[in-house]
Write a protein that holds these residues in place. Structure first.
Motif, PDB file in Angstrom:
ATOM      1  N   THR A  82      10.174  69.941  21.280  1.00 61.48           N
ATOM      2  CA  THR A  82       9.041  69.195  20.741  1.00 61.48           C
ATOM      3  C   THR A  82       7.806  70.060  20.549  1.00 61.48           C
ATOM      4  O   THR A  82       7.150  70.001  19.500  1.00 61.48           O
ATOM      5  CB  THR A  82       8.719  68.008  21.659  1.00 61.48           C
ATOM      6  N   GLY A 132      16.817  62.392  15.391  1.00 62.38           N
ATOM      7  CA  GLY A 132      16.581  61.797  16.698  1.00 62.38           C
ATOM      8  C   GLY A 132      16.744  60.296  16.623  1.00 62.38           C
ATOM      9  O   GLY A 132      17.343  59.771  15.684  1.00 62.38           O
ATOM     10  N   VAL A 181      17.322  65.897  21.359  1.00 67.74           N
ATOM     11  CA  VAL A 181      16.443  65.513  20.253  1.00 67.74           C
ATOM     12  C   VAL A 181      15.011  65.562  20.771  1.00 67.74           C
ATOM     13  O   VAL A 181      14.775  65.468  21.979  1.00 67.74           O
ATOM     14  CB  VAL A 181      16.770  64.097  19.733  1.00 67.74           C
ATOM     15  N   PRO A 182      14.056  65.743  19.832  1.00 71.98           N
ATOM     16  CA  PRO A 182      14.190  65.773  18.382  1.00 71.98           C
ATOM     17  C   PRO A 182      14.554  67.160  17.857  1.00 71.98           C
ATOM     18  O   PRO A 182      14.408  68.165  18.559  1.00 71.98           O
ATOM     19  CB  PRO A 182      12.784  65.377  17.909  1.00 71.98           C
ATOM     20  N   PHE A 203      10.966  62.225  20.481  1.00 72.25           N
ATOM     21  CA  PHE A 203      11.138  61.946  19.052  1.00 72.25           C
ATOM     22  C   PHE A 203       9.915  61.228  18.508  1.00 72.25           C
ATOM     23  O   PHE A 203       9.402  61.551  17.431  1.00 72.25           O
ATOM     24  CB  PHE A 203      12.398  61.092  18.850  1.00 72.25           C
TER      25      PHE A 203
END
Length: 219
Positions: free
Chosen positions: A62, A6, A49-50, A13
């Motif tokens: 996440t 990320g 991302v992450p 991130f």
């Protein structure tokens, strides 16, 4: 060793990176922006991302990453031991993400990148943000952390969602979301004293120019 993919400007991130730091787990950072290349889609199906790289493979999203880190049982726990208390933290996480982070995100284009967001979307975001903050006031304990005496996953979402929501509300609606929320202000001040939080803030600032250049290049 775990590898976190990320970039430092991404709030999600930073949630995961702060969790890793607070747990004291060894990890490496692989700097990458979300994209739709075949190579990146192979490790992050939505190109976001992450992404956490483990010995078994890659984990995206996440909440799934944070749950995985908790289930490993290593380092400082970021969920309480009791099932009911754990459920309360997870509910707070969901409430912050759904009712504060996502409404604010719908206006990022105008608040941060010089674009224009449809008036109807902004009207809905404003109403949702006010309702989301009211929800957090009712449910959060702020004693001193969101869920009580211990730093938890809820504080990760609080720190890296409400800060951006406050910027959106101020820029687009001339609203101070924390005007009558002193407990939230106090928690921000407490979290900003954390050396890990300070380090991530410095990294975000250092990476901002590169991120804006990346956004501009994408058109």
């Amino acid at each position: 060793m775990l590898k976190l993919h990320g970039f430092a400007v991404s709030n999600y991130f930073n949630m995961v990176k702060l969790a890793l730091l607070e747990k004291g787990l060894p990890f490496e950072v692989v700097t990458v922006h979300g994209n739709q290349s075949e190579e990146f889609l192979a490790i992050s199906p939505r190109g976001k991302v992450p992404v956490l790289q483990t010995e078994q493979g890659y984990i995206s999203e996440t909440s799934a990453i944070l749950d995985y880190l908790e289930e490993r049982g290593e380092g400082r726990p970021l969920l309480p031991a009791a099932p009911f208390a754990r459920a309360q933290v997870r509910a707070l996480v969901k409430e912050i993400e759904l009712y504060i982070e996502l409404p604010a995100r719908s206006c990022y284009l105008e608040a941060f990148f010089g674009g224009q967001v449809d008036a109807a979307i902004k009207d809905k975001a404003k109403a949702d943000l006010l309702a989301g903050v009211a929800t957090l006031k009712r449910h959060g304990k702020f004693a001193p952390y969101v869920a009580g005496e211990q730093f938890s996953l809820a504080d990760l979402y609080f720190l890296y969602s409400l800060d951006l929501a406050c910027v959106v509300a101020k820029k687009l609606f001339a609203l101070d979301l924390l005007a009558d929320f002193p407990a939230a202000r106090a928690l921000f001040q407490l979290l900003e004293q954390n050396p890990h939080v300070q380090a991530l803030a410095a990294e975000k600032q250092a990476g901002m120019a590169e991120f804006l250049a990346f956004i501009k290049a994408r058109g």
